[in-house]
Design a protein around this motif. Sequence first.
Motif, short mmCIF file in Angstrom:
data_model
loop_
_atom_site.label_atom_id
_atom_site.label_comp_id
_atom_site.label_asym_id
_atom_site.label_seq_id
_atom_site.Cartn_x
_atom_site.Cartn_y
_atom_site.Cartn_z
N GLY A 3 0.81 -1.21 0.00
CA GLY A 3 0.00 0.00 0.00
C GLY A 3 0.84 1.25 0.00
N VAL A 4 0.34 2.26 -0.66
CA VAL A 4 0.98 3.57 -0.65
C VAL A 4 -0.11 4.59 -0.38
CG1 VAL A 4 2.24 5.30 -1.95
CG2 VAL A 4 2.74 2.89 -2.31
N ARG A 5 -0.02 5.28 0.75
CA ARG A 5 -1.00 6.30 1.05
C ARG A 5 -0.56 7.59 0.39
NH1 ARG A 5 -5.20 6.73 4.24
NH2 ARG A 5 -4.82 4.64 5.04
N ALA A 6 -1.41 8.10 -0.48
CA ALA A 6 -1.00 9.21 -1.31
C ALA A 6 -1.47 10.56 -0.81
CB ALA A 6 -1.51 9.00 -2.74
N GLY A 7 -2.35 10.58 0.20
CA GLY A 7 -2.86 11.86 0.68
C GLY A 7 -3.62 12.56 -0.43
N GLU A 8 -3.46 13.86 -0.53
CA GLU A 8 -4.08 14.61 -1.62
C GLU A 8 -3.29 14.31 -2.89
OE1 GLU A 8 -6.76 16.98 -2.00
OE2 GLU A 8 -7.38 15.72 -0.34
N GLY A 164 -2.68 -5.31 -10.40
CA GLY A 164 -3.77 -4.35 -10.40
C GLY A 164 -3.54 -3.23 -9.40
N MET A 165 -4.56 -2.41 -9.25
CA MET A 165 -4.48 -1.27 -8.36
C MET A 165 -5.86 -1.01 -7.77
SD MET A 165 -3.34 2.66 -9.28
CE MET A 165 -4.82 2.94 -10.25
N SER A 166 -5.89 -0.69 -6.50
CA SER A 166 -7.12 -0.31 -5.84
C SER A 166 -6.95 1.10 -5.29
CB SER A 166 -7.45 -1.29 -4.70
OG SER A 166 -8.59 -0.85 -3.97
N LEU A 167 -7.91 1.96 -5.55
CA LEU A 167 -7.82 3.31 -5.00
C LEU A 167 -9.18 3.74 -4.47
CD1 LEU A 167 -9.17 5.48 -7.23
CD2 LEU A 167 -7.05 4.98 -8.42
N HIS A 168 -9.14 4.65 -3.51
CA HIS A 168 -10.35 5.21 -2.92
C HIS A 168 -10.36 6.71 -3.23
CE1 HIS A 168 -9.94 1.48 -0.60
NE2 HIS A 168 -11.24 1.55 -0.42
N TYR A 169 -11.53 7.21 -3.58
CA TYR A 169 -11.64 8.63 -3.90
C TYR A 169 -12.99 9.16 -3.44
CZ TYR A 169 -14.49 7.09 -7.90
OH TYR A 169 -15.45 6.51 -8.68
N LEU A 180 -12.27 2.09 -6.46
CA LEU A 180 -12.07 1.77 -7.87
C LEU A 180 -10.96 0.73 -7.94
CD1 LEU A 180 -12.23 2.25 -10.97
CD2 LEU A 180 -10.60 4.12 -10.64
N LYS A 181 -11.24 -0.38 -8.63
CA LYS A 181 -10.25 -1.44 -8.74
C LYS A 181 -9.92 -1.70 -10.21
CE LYS A 181 -9.37 -6.28 -7.46
NZ LYS A 181 -9.95 -7.50 -6.83
N LEU A 182 -8.63 -1.65 -10.53
CA LEU A 182 -8.15 -1.94 -11.87
C LEU A 182 -7.39 -3.25 -11.84
CD1 LEU A 182 -6.65 1.57 -12.77
CD2 LEU A 182 -8.97 0.77 -13.20
N THR A 183 -7.72 -4.16 -12.73
CA THR A 183 -7.03 -5.44 -12.80
C THR A 183 -6.52 -5.67 -14.21
OG1 THR A 183 -8.52 -6.36 -11.12
CG2 THR A 183 -7.23 -7.92 -12.40
N ALA A 184 -5.24 -6.00 -14.32
CA ALA A 184 -4.66 -6.29 -15.63
C ALA A 184 -5.17 -7.63 -16.13
CB ALA A 184 -3.13 -6.31 -15.53
N GLY A 185 -5.66 -7.67 -17.35
CA GLY A 185 -6.19 -8.90 -17.91
C GLY A 185 -5.09 -9.83 -18.39
N GLU A 186 -5.44 -11.09 -18.59
CA GLU A 186 -4.49 -12.08 -19.10
C GLU A 186 -4.74 -12.25 -20.60
OE1 GLU A 186 -2.11 -13.47 -17.64
OE2 GLU A 186 -2.48 -13.28 -15.49
#
Length: 215
Positions: A3-8, A164-169, A180-186
């Motif tokens: 995890g990486v907390r990005a703040g603003e 993939g990547m999961s982010l909250h906004y 929002l969840k992004l998953t790379a397809g195979e």
Amino acid sequence: MEGVRAGELHLLPRDTLQMQNQGGESMCPRCMQCDTKFDFLTRKHHCRRCGKCFCDKCCSQKVPLRRMCFVDPVRQCAQCALVSHKEAEFYDRQLKVLLSGATFLVTFGNSEKSETMVCRLSSNQRYLLLDGDSRREVEIAHVSTVQMLTEGFPPGGGNGRATGMSLHYRTPGAEGVTQLKLTAGEDANGSRRQATAWLAAMHKAAKLLYESRDQ
């Protein structure tokens, strides 16, 4: 997961130059790094990034500062120069990857249904644009957290492969946050490789912002 907390989270915002006139020599009589007193021979210099005053020895590095629209190298203190070097690398390598975009399986909120969409960074670097059967955009300034999704661990340790990547906004006018969840397809046509590169660039951007949030 890593995890990486990005703040603003705003990708390299073009904030205004923070350097302020500190009331002349009397308000800044000494180098803020080595405490050397300024005089006729030891001149005062301002870091173009943080605005603090230093002697020539402590503020001798000159590095481009594109986030503040300095394309040519400008004088910076050692601490700011380190961050600016990382930003310069981001602009030269990762930014064009984010602008080009990549294809992901996208899931919003708690939905179990995913949609194939191309995700890319807008040209003004303020939005994540998602295009598929529908079109959505996420303002990066409203992103609160970014988390990379990984699988497997290479021999000898280290990070697993990004999948993939999961982010909250936050959505203006709505309560709480949206996931929002992004998953790379195979697949075998190269889009998986492109998606992995995009995820790596996004991870780099989030880490860079976290490290430079006070710079």
